[in-house]
Design a protein around this motif. Structure first.
Motif, PDB file in Angstrom:
ATOM      1  N   ALA A 157       0.829  -1.213   0.000  1.00 40.01           N
ATOM      2  CA  ALA A 157       0.000   0.000   0.000  1.00 40.01           C
ATOM      3  C   ALA A 157       0.863   1.262   0.000  1.00 40.01           C
ATOM      4  N   ARG A 158       2.050   1.174   0.571  1.00 39.05           N
ATOM      5  CA  ARG A 158       2.944   2.338   0.639  1.00 39.05           C
ATOM      6  C   ARG A 158       3.821   2.467  -0.603  1.00 39.05           C
ATOM      7  N   ALA A 159       3.810   1.450  -1.452  1.00 41.11           N
ATOM      8  CA  ALA A 159       4.728   1.410  -2.595  1.00 41.11           C
ATOM      9  C   ALA A 159       4.157   2.126  -3.809  1.00 41.11           C
ATOM     10  N   ASP A 160       5.018   2.833  -4.505  1.00 41.35           N
ATOM     11  CA  ASP A 160       4.655   3.483  -5.763  1.00 41.35           C
ATOM     12  C   ASP A 160       5.360   2.766  -6.906  1.00 41.35           C
ATOM     13  N   VAL A 161       4.620   2.422  -7.935  1.00 45.39           N
ATOM     14  CA  VAL A 161       5.215   1.785  -9.103  1.00 45.39           C
ATOM     15  C   VAL A 161       6.046   2.817  -9.861  1.00 45.39           C
ATOM     16  N   PRO A 162       7.316   2.526 -10.138  1.00 42.24           N
ATOM     17  CA  PRO A 162       8.163   3.472 -10.886  1.00 42.24           C
ATOM     18  C   PRO A 162       7.537   3.861 -12.214  1.00 42.24           C
ATOM     19  N   GLU A 163       7.715   5.104 -12.598  1.00 41.02           N
ATOM     20  CA  GLU A 163       7.137   5.579 -13.856  1.00 41.02           C
ATOM     21  C   GLU A 163       7.878   5.017 -15.062  1.00 41.02           C
ATOM     22  N   SER A 164       9.181   4.787 -14.910  1.00 41.34           N
ATOM     23  CA  SER A 164       9.986   4.291 -16.026  1.00 41.34           C
ATOM     24  C   SER A 164      10.315   2.817 -15.839  1.00 41.34           C
ATOM     25  N   LEU A 165      10.016   2.022 -16.841  1.00 35.61           N
ATOM     26  CA  LEU A 165      10.310   0.599 -16.809  1.00 35.61           C
ATOM     27  C   LEU A 165      11.806   0.379 -16.989  1.00 35.61           C
ATOM     28  N   ARG A 166      12.396  -0.430 -16.107  1.00 35.22           N
ATOM     29  CA  ARG A 166      13.797  -0.813 -16.234  1.00 35.22           C
ATOM     30  C   ARG A 166      13.868  -2.325 -16.374  1.00 35.22           C
ATOM     31  N   VAL A 167      14.439  -2.782 -17.469  1.00 34.31           N
ATOM     32  CA  VAL A 167      14.541  -4.209 -17.765  1.00 34.31           C
ATOM     33  C   VAL A 167      16.001  -4.620 -17.685  1.00 34.31           C
ATOM     34  N   VAL A 168      16.293  -5.593 -16.823  1.00 36.44           N
ATOM     35  CA  VAL A 168      17.669  -6.054 -16.635  1.00 36.44           C
ATOM     36  C   VAL A 168      17.743  -7.551 -16.909  1.00 36.44           C
ATOM     37  N   SER A 169      18.643  -7.954 -17.773  1.00 37.42           N
ATOM     38  CA  SER A 169      18.829  -9.380 -18.042  1.00 37.42           C
ATOM     39  C   SER A 169      19.407 -10.059 -16.804  1.00 37.42           C
ATOM     40  N   THR A 170      18.966 -11.286 -16.544  1.00 38.78           N
ATOM     41  CA  THR A 170      19.412 -12.011 -15.361  1.00 38.78           C
ATOM     42  C   THR A 170      19.678 -13.467 -15.711  1.00 38.78           C
ATOM     43  N   GLY A 171      20.484 -14.123 -14.890  1.00 39.12           N
ATOM     44  CA  GLY A 171      20.826 -15.504 -15.167  1.00 39.12           C
ATOM     45  C   GLY A 171      19.750 -16.488 -14.771  1.00 39.12           C
ATOM     46  N   CYS A 172      18.830 -16.039 -13.908  1.00 41.81           N
ATOM     47  CA  CYS A 172      17.758 -16.940 -13.474  1.00 41.81           C
ATOM     48  C   CYS A 172      16.615 -16.126 -12.885  1.00 41.81           C
TER      49      CYS A 172
END
Length: 312
Positions: A157-172
């Motif tokens: 409820a206290r969290a705000d969704v970031p306006e800018s999407l950040r996509v990071v590749s990950t190993g899993c």
């Protein structure tokens, strides 16, 4: 059931996009659970807050008691079968409808922000090479005594969704919250030799996707809280064995690099050694350490048998 031949061909071509806004992408949400019906009922009820609703929810459990009152919920399928995270997830995957576009796998104690599914769909639609999306965990009770459902909801409820999407590749992916393009996982299954809690089953599944040329990513806009409920988890001795054997077994399968496996093993064994002198009330450190030692002895003898954890 997913059409393996057609979907595999599409996945290999790298040209799979989600349906346009004319036809909403179809989402199947899966929970594997055992012995935590009260928490699961509240987690599933919280799914109603999603701005994009799943078309089907599958509960993969062992007994009627595991599902509680959920059996009567519309649009929900309860499956009963053998215990074990990997076995239960595979059972659910066999029942995913043919026309499903996205398969979501959540732990039974994971709470999604109301835009979690919407943000995942947006990410998958933005890049046809993305096979798997993991969200951002705002708080993870697995590293402490855990959170109540009320505490988890308050954090969201206290969290705000970031306006800018950040996509990071990950190993899993992170197993508590994973979303897959259905075409990318056609024919894939979780390794059922990784018994009980599954330990590193997400890494192994992600490794199978990587071997197909798929891309795994983490995004900052699909927010959630992993409650880390302790009830229903396996004994320290069994988990300790899996902490050692499972990563080394995945090295033999080529779904985990040796360096990563050694890092996992050394970090966990080291933590269990140090903290066994003053263990946390919610962790059986001495039991885990005992399981670690059995696992190391098996490895020295050339035994990579992750299924042995169930017999300890």
């Amino acid at each position: 059931m997913l059409n393996s031949t057609v979907c595999s061909q599409v996945a290999m071509s790298g040209e799979m996009s989600l349906p346009s806004s004319v036809r909403q992408a179809k989402v199947c949400l899966i929970f594997a659970t055992r012995g935590r019906a009260e928490v699961l009922e509240r987690v599933v009820a919280f799914v109603d807050s999603q701005t994009v609703q799943p078309d089907m929810i599958i509960i993969s459990c062992v007994s009627d008691e595991d599902a509680g009152k959920l059996a009567s919920r519309p649009g929900l399928l309860v499956l009963k079968g053998q215990p074990g995270l990997t076995v239960q997830r595979n059972h659910a995957l066999k029942h995913v409808p043919d026309d499903t576009d996205v398969v979501v796998l959540l732990d039974d104690d994971f709470l999604m922000h109301s835009r979690w599914i919407a943000e995942v769909l947006k990410t998958l639609d933005s890049d046809p090479t993305i096979s798997c999306v993991t969200g951002a965990v705002l708080a993870d009770g697995i590293h402490g005594p855990g959170y109540s459902v009320e505490e988890g909801q308050a954090i969201l409820a206290r969290a705000d969704v970031p306006e800018s999407l950040r996509v990071v590749s990950t190993g899993c992916p992170y197993g508590c919250n994973m979303a897959f393009r259905a075409s990318s996982i056609a024919g894939l299954r979780f390794d059922e030799r990784l018994v009980l809690y599954g330990w590193q089953e997400d890494r192994d599944f992600g490794g199978q996707i990587l071997s197909r040329g798929g891309r795994l990513v983490r995004i900052n806009t699909a927010l959630g809280v992993h409650l880390g409920v302790k009830r229903g988890r396996v004994s320290g001795r069994k988990l300790g064995y899996s902490q050692v054997i499972n990563p080394l077994y995945l090295v033999s399968k080529k779904t985990m690099p040796l360096r990563d496996a050694l890092n996992h093993v050394l970090r966990n064994v080291g933590s269990n050694v140090v903290r066994s002198f003053a263990p946390e009330p919610w962790i059986d450190r001495r039991g885990r350490l005992g399981g670690n030692l059995i696992g190391l002895w098996d490895f020295v003898r050339g035994r990579l048998t992750p299924e042995r954890a169930a017999k300890l």
